[in-house]
Write a protein that holds these residues in place. Structure first.
Motif, PDB file in Angstrom:
ATOM      1  N   LYS A  43       0.833  -1.202   0.000  1.00 39.07           N
ATOM      2  CA  LYS A  43       0.000   0.000   0.000  1.00 39.07           C
ATOM      3  C   LYS A  43       0.872   1.259   0.000  1.00 39.07           C
ATOM      4  O   LYS A  43       1.978   1.250   0.552  1.00 39.07           O
ATOM      5  CB  LYS A  43      -0.933   0.017   1.213  1.00 39.07           C
ATOM      6  CG  LYS A  43      -1.960  -1.110   1.207  1.00 39.07           C
ATOM      7  CD  LYS A  43      -2.882  -1.005   2.406  1.00 39.07           C
ATOM      8  CE  LYS A  43      -3.938  -2.114   2.369  1.00 39.07           C
ATOM      9  NZ  LYS A  43      -4.835  -1.984   1.205  1.00 39.07           N
ATOM     10  N   PRO A  44       0.385   2.354  -0.611  1.00 42.57           N
ATOM     11  CA  PRO A  44       1.149   3.610  -0.639  1.00 42.57           C
ATOM     12  C   PRO A  44       1.370   4.154   0.780  1.00 42.57           C
ATOM     13  O   PRO A  44       0.492   4.036   1.644  1.00 42.57           O
ATOM     14  CB  PRO A  44       0.261   4.560  -1.453  1.00 42.57           C
ATOM     15  CG  PRO A  44      -0.638   3.664  -2.236  1.00 42.57           C
ATOM     16  CD  PRO A  44      -0.860   2.461  -1.389  1.00 42.57           C
ATOM     17  N   VAL A  45       2.545   4.722   0.999  1.00 44.39           N
ATOM     18  CA  VAL A  45       2.864   5.342   2.282  1.00 44.39           C
ATOM     19  C   VAL A  45       2.260   6.740   2.310  1.00 44.39           C
ATOM     20  O   VAL A  45       2.460   7.534   1.389  1.00 44.39           O
ATOM     21  CB  VAL A  45       4.396   5.413   2.491  1.00 44.39           C
ATOM     22  CG1 VAL A  45       4.719   6.168   3.770  1.00 44.39           C
ATOM     23  CG2 VAL A  45       4.987   4.010   2.533  1.00 44.39           C
ATOM     24  N   ARG A  46       1.530   7.058   3.350  1.00 46.42           N
ATOM     25  CA  ARG A  46       0.936   8.390   3.490  1.00 46.42           C
ATOM     26  C   ARG A  46       1.652   9.140   4.604  1.00 46.42           C
ATOM     27  O   ARG A  46       2.183   8.558   5.540  1.00 46.42           O
ATOM     28  CB  ARG A  46      -0.554   8.293   3.797  1.00 46.42           C
ATOM     29  CG  ARG A  46      -1.341   7.551   2.716  1.00 46.42           C
ATOM     30  CD  ARG A  46      -2.843   7.619   2.980  1.00 46.42           C
ATOM     31  NE  ARG A  46      -3.592   6.854   2.007  1.00 46.42           N
ATOM     32  CZ  ARG A  46      -3.877   7.297   0.788  1.00 46.42           C
ATOM     33  NH1 ARG A  46      -3.484   8.507   0.415  1.00 46.42           N
ATOM     34  NH2 ARG A  46      -4.551   6.536  -0.057  1.00 46.42           N
ATOM     35  N   TYR A  47       1.662  10.463   4.495  1.00 47.81           N
ATOM     36  CA  TYR A  47       2.336  11.285   5.491  1.00 47.81           C
ATOM     37  C   TYR A  47       1.298  11.886   6.431  1.00 47.81           C
ATOM     38  O   TYR A  47       0.279  12.428   5.984  1.00 47.81           O
ATOM     39  CB  TYR A  47       3.142  12.392   4.811  1.00 47.81           C
ATOM     40  CG  TYR A  47       4.317  11.861   4.031  1.00 47.81           C
ATOM     41  CD1 TYR A  47       5.527  11.584   4.659  1.00 47.81           C
ATOM     42  CD2 TYR A  47       4.206  11.589   2.675  1.00 47.81           C
ATOM     43  CE1 TYR A  47       6.596  11.070   3.946  1.00 47.81           C
ATOM     44  CE2 TYR A  47       5.265  11.078   1.955  1.00 47.81           C
ATOM     45  CZ  TYR A  47       6.460  10.818   2.602  1.00 47.81           C
ATOM     46  OH  TYR A  47       7.518  10.296   1.888  1.00 47.81           O
ATOM     47  N   GLN A  48       1.565  11.772   7.719  1.00 46.60           N
ATOM     48  CA  GLN A  48       0.645  12.291   8.724  1.00 46.60           C
ATOM     49  C   GLN A  48       1.384  13.322   9.559  1.00 46.60           C
ATOM     50  O   GLN A  48       2.516  13.092   9.994  1.00 46.60           O
ATOM     51  CB  GLN A  48       0.149  11.145   9.619  1.00 46.60           C
ATOM     52  CG  GLN A  48      -1.014  11.514  10.516  1.00 46.60           C
ATOM     53  CD  GLN A  48      -1.565  10.285  11.233  1.00 46.60           C
ATOM     54  OE1 GLN A  48      -0.814   9.398  11.610  1.00 46.60           O
ATOM     55  NE2 GLN A  48      -2.886  10.236  11.428  1.00 46.60           N
TER      56      GLN A  48
END
Length: 273
Positions: A43-48
């Protein structure tokens, strides 16, 4: 996909207004780009956005902070910054002209194509283009785009006009501190003669097609080979991850002559005073 105009308005030379559109001259899709993917899940890495000791935070609670030399932050609300953004003016007025060679390359930022909006604008557009080409000058003006005011230079480019945004003085570092450690001594005459001859021997007209980005070519070749291989690991991409009308120039000659007359009249008044 057809390019999208970034700005529409008037290119103005004194009393002459030319309806134009401005397009980016850079091909942003020409280079390979990547997404970061979590290997185990695909899955794509998301930035939080997080705060130490607090954890994830809501975007609505984030302010802009300007760090001072006293080690503190001056806090500004995004709405306060938005309030001082400039309205997009629909006119780029050429207020000064300079020799094209007078502006050093370090001042140039981004290139844009300036295109007439319709056939009615082409006559005036060609006159400005040819006048700049004949005088070997470029026109300077300021353009408001996306809330910021840009210093711009306009000059001929092939059959059209090229606009290049310029850095402001405050944007560039002074060169003297960088070069102050270089000894101020004359070059050896014999070595200088050999270097000069080498430069002359390798001098040729500029042709960008003679140069290849070898890294980009190798990267594309790697991707192509991986795509053809059944052994290449793959991850499924979700759909959610994919990511002015101006005046017509009625009488160009009259407008140009009146502009020139007004300019000469102003010069005579200044001289008389």
């Amino acid at each position: 996909m057809a390019p999208r105009a970034l700005w529409k308005g008037q290119l103005r030379l004194s009393l002459v207004s030319i309806p134009v559109e401005i397009y980016s001259a850079r091909n942003s899709g020409a280079r390979v780009s990547f997404r970061q993917i979590h290997g185990p899940s695909g899955k794509p890495v998301r930035y939080q956005k997080t705060v130490e000791g607090v954890g994830p935070v809501d975007s609505a609670d984030i302010l802009k902070g300007y760090e001072t030399d006293k080690g503190e932050y001056i806090l500004l609300d995004p709405d306060e910054i938005d309030a001082i953004k400039l309205d997009t003016k629909k006119t780029l007025e050429l207020v000064q002209f300079v020799e094209s060679s007078e502006i050093a390359p370090i001042w140039f930022d981004r290139p844009y194509y300036v295109v007439p909006t319709d056939e009615l604008a082409e006559d005036a557009y060609r006159v400005v283009r040819d006048a700049l080409r004949k005088t070997r000058k470029c026109g300077l003006g300021q353009l408001t785009m996306r809330g910021r005011e840009h210093l711009c230079a306009i000059r001929p480019c092939g059959d059209g006009l090229l606009m290049e945004t310029l850095h402001y003085k405050e944007d560039l570092r002074a060169a003297d501190p960088m070069f102050s450690g270089i000894a101020d001594a004359a070059s050896d005459d014999e070595l200088l003669e050999v270097a000069t001859q080498l430069i002359e021997k390798k001098t040729a007209p500029f042709d960008a097609t003679a140069f290849e980005d070898h890294y980009a070519s190798a990267l594309q070749d790697l991707i192509d080979r991986k795509r053809r291989s059944r052994k290449t690991p793959r991850a499924k991409a979700d759909d959610k991850d994919k990511g002015g009308e101006g005046e017509n120039v009625v009488d160009l000659m009259d407008a140009l002559k009146k502009s020139l007359k007004d300019s000469q009249g102003g010069a005579r008044r200044k001289k008389a005073s």
